[in-house]
Design a protein around this motif. Structure first.
Motif, short mmCIF file in Angstrom:
data_model
loop_
_atom_site.label_atom_id
_atom_site.label_comp_id
_atom_site.label_asym_id
_atom_site.label_seq_id
_atom_site.Cartn_x
_atom_site.Cartn_y
_atom_site.Cartn_z
N ASN A 144 -8.22 -4.46 5.08
CA ASN A 144 -9.31 -3.78 5.06
C ASN A 144 -9.05 -2.42 5.00
O ASN A 144 -9.73 -1.44 5.52
N TRP A 145 -8.00 -1.95 4.07
CA TRP A 145 -7.73 -0.52 4.04
C TRP A 145 -7.50 -0.12 2.52
O TRP A 145 -6.52 0.74 2.18
N SER A 174 -14.29 -2.46 -0.05
CA SER A 174 -13.90 -2.77 1.54
C SER A 174 -13.71 -4.18 1.68
O SER A 174 -14.18 -5.04 1.07
N VAL A 196 -3.63 -0.13 10.54
CA VAL A 196 -2.88 -0.86 9.44
C VAL A 196 -1.88 -1.71 9.97
O VAL A 196 -1.31 -1.17 11.02
N TRP A 206 -4.90 7.35 1.12
CA TRP A 206 -4.68 6.07 1.33
C TRP A 206 -4.19 5.70 2.84
O TRP A 206 -5.11 5.98 3.74
N LEU A 207 -3.22 5.36 2.82
CA LEU A 207 -2.65 5.00 4.18
C LEU A 207 -2.56 6.36 5.15
O LEU A 207 -2.60 6.15 6.28
N ASP A 231 0.75 -1.28 -0.21
CA ASP A 231 0.00 0.13 0.16
C ASP A 231 0.85 1.26 0.12
O ASP A 231 2.18 1.25 0.31
N LYS A 283 -4.56 9.35 6.07
CA LYS A 283 -6.00 9.96 5.54
C LYS A 283 -6.10 11.45 5.46
O LYS A 283 -7.14 11.82 4.82
N LEU A 310 -3.62 6.48 9.03
CA LEU A 310 -4.70 5.44 9.46
C LEU A 310 -3.94 4.62 10.87
O LEU A 310 -2.84 4.48 10.69
#
Length: 571
Positions: A243-244, A252, A130, A108-109, A94, A111, A127
């Motif tokens: 789930n991210w 999701s 994660v 993405w990671l 990610d 926010k 986030l």
């Protein structure tokens, strides 16, 4: 510096095809035909928004079997620049940010984020739920470890390190807030952080097992590597707690597929035959010579897209070596090459000829210069006369002062072959220019490039999601040195161009950027460091029972998080 290892990381697409993910055998597009999915919008070309997000839910289960032309040789994406990293990155890893359907930065990671007024300080709010597949947390410390890994000389990064060169240091504000400090304003920073080569890897793995990252990588992505055998294949298994995904793709939870099994198949005809026979469900590198047959097969889907960034260059001049240290000679060569003929020869009607230096779907592309280097044999001959190459020998080649107009072009030896180098050679012979093709293995190619022991190199692209890709391949700071593995293969040193590119890196004013990048594109047609031939395509083919394929907004390559198999194929 180990330049032999560099060779394994190059994104150079050899004119002999296959090899390191040849553009002659790879591409991306939206649906059955490019024209129905690719539209102009102002100064940009875009594909429909639906191509980049999940349109309906899928059914979990099954194994997707994928064929690919070439191996990256390494799954630590920080240490390579291979084109296959684009889609591999979305399987394993990610990123901090993602692009939306319009090419704007989205979360993405990270926010959210803020940028200081002077453009030198970025603060990311991350986030907090994660984890990497080894159980370690993604947090502010993880971001700093990743950035240090990218620029660590031991990583030998040919791409990520250059992209984050303005990064100085960072600090942990709190566990999920990180501040990154740059030495100067660098507007493309967020764009490059969205690319797969700058994905986040496990800080634990980076610290404890750095030498194992190439074969046993640890990411936070939707799949985990089960096994990787170089030059054979990779097996991935679904990560059940994922789930991210970026919000833009509208998915999701974990991926639908249980497994993805990739096999490296260099031969184009074999990839086509094994797809039609059902041995594989999907091919990343659909061969252009088979596309017409694939489109007529109701059991297959073909998707063809243009990558952003630089087009495919048929010949890259070493501007520091005769005869290509003369810009008039370079311009003559550019005018002598029949792009339409070569595009047809190489792409069987699937490649669009290109005579300027930026893909049309890249922000700030200016079409005003698309015909400056057009095919014109009379102009090529006039330019060579102007340069003093007026005499001809018995073989019909030009000369000056008793010296023949001649040069060597290095061509990388690969499994499959292409007629493109020979076509360029033939076109140049018509204007009295002797071009010698020198086929060499990968290690020797890297050594000669590092030692500045070449006059020209055959074939190459540099895909990126920002026009700053022009800096990477043409700014004088990007010439390979003891400090950096640079991608300025032309070894161009042009103060006017350097100034424009550096100012563009520091500006955040869209009008100013449009003006600067227009001037950059104009300048490139004047100094001619290479000869663009056609757009850089990615073409995929897959069975119609493969559903839910969407495309990445940075790379226009497939994302498999949303892919699923229709009933009867989920075995």
């Amino acid at each position: 510096m180990d330049f032999r290892r560099l060779a394994l990381s190059l994104i150079m697409l050899p004119l002999l095809g296959g090899g390191l993910a040849s553009v002659l055998e790879a591409g991306n597009s939206g649906g059955e035909s490019e024209n129905s999915n690719y539209r102009a919008s102002g100064d940009r070309f875009r594909y429909p928004a639906r191509d980049y997000s999940e349109q309906s839910g899928g059914t979990p289960g099954g194994t997707l079997k994928v064929s690919v032309a070439s191996d990256t040789g390494n799954l630590d994406l920080h240490s390579i620049s291979h084109t296959n990293a684009e889609w591999l990155g979305r399987i394993l890893y990610d990123n901090l940010v993602y692009l939306d359907e319009q090419g704007e930065i989205s979360p993405w990671l990270a926010k959210s984020w803020t940028v200081s007024p002077d453009g030198k300080t970025y603060t990311f709010h991350l986030l907090d739920d994660v984890t990497f597949s080894d159980g370690s947390k993604f947090n502010a410390k993880a971001v700093l470890v990743n950035l240090e890994h990218m620029r660590d000389p031991a990583t030998k990064s040919p791409l990520a390190a250059a992209y984050i060169d303005p990064y100085v240091d960072g600090k942990v504000v709190d566990e999920y807030t990180v501040q990154l400090n740059l030495r100067e304003a660098y507007t493309p920073f967020l764009n490059v952080l969205a690319q797969s080569w700058l994905a986040m890897e496990s800080p634990k793995a980076i610290r404890e097992k750095p030498k194992e990252l190439g074969e046993a990588p640890v990411g936070s992505g939707p799949f985990v590597v089960e096994s990787y055998t170089r030059q054979q294949g990779i097996k991935f298994v679904r990560r059940k707690d994922y789930n991210w995904s970026p919000a833009i793709i509208k998915h999701s939870g974990p991926a639908y597929l249980n497994r993805i099994e990739i096999q490296f198949v260099p031969e184009a005809t074999v990839r086509y035959a094994s797809l039609t026979s059902g041995q594989f469900d999907f091919t990343i590198d659909a061969p252009p010579q088979s596309i017409a047959a694939m489109r007529s097969d109701q059991t297959l889907v073909v998707d063809r897209r243009i990558r952003q960034g630089n087009p495919f260059r048929g010949i890259i001049f070493n501007t520091s070596k005769p005869p290509f240290d003369e810009v008039t000679v370079r311009r003559a060569v550019a005018a002598a090459i029949d792009r339409e003929g070569i595009a047809q020869l190489a792409g069987f009607g699937e490649l669009e000829p290109k005579a300027d230096f930026l893909a049309a779907n890249t922000r700030f592309y200016d079409p005003a210069f698309q015909n400056v280097l057009r095919y014109d044999v009379a102009e090529a001959n006039r330019l060579l006369d102007q340069a003093g190459w007026t005499q001809k020998d018995g073989a019909g080649f030009r000369s000056k002062g008793g010296e023949r107009l001649s040069a060597e072009m290095l061509v990388l030896q690969t499994v499959s072959t292409s007629a493109v180098p020979a076509a360029i050679q033939s076109d140049l012979k018509k204007i009295g220019f002797e071009l010698k093709l020198v086929q060499i293995p990968l290690a020797q190619y890297a050594d000669r490039r590092a030692a500045n022991n070449y006059q020209a190199i055959g074939g190459g692209v540099w895909h990126t999601n920002t026009p700053d890709g022009l800096y990477i391949v043409y700014d004088s700071n990007e010439i390979t040195s003891n400090r950096r593995i640079g991608q300025n293969i032309s070894r161009l040193q042009d103060s006017v161009l350097d100034d424009l590119l550096q100012r563009a890196r520091q500006s955040n004013d869209p009008k100013d950027l449009a003006d600067l990048y227009s001037k950059v594109q104009k300048r490139l047609t004047e100094v001619v460091p290479a000869v663009p031939l056609y757009d850089n395509y990615s073409i995929v083919g897959y069975k119609s029972y493969v559903k839910g394929i969407i495309f990445d907004t940075s790379h226009n390559t497939p994302i498999f998080t949303t892919a699923w198999l229709s009933q009867g194929k989920r075995l």
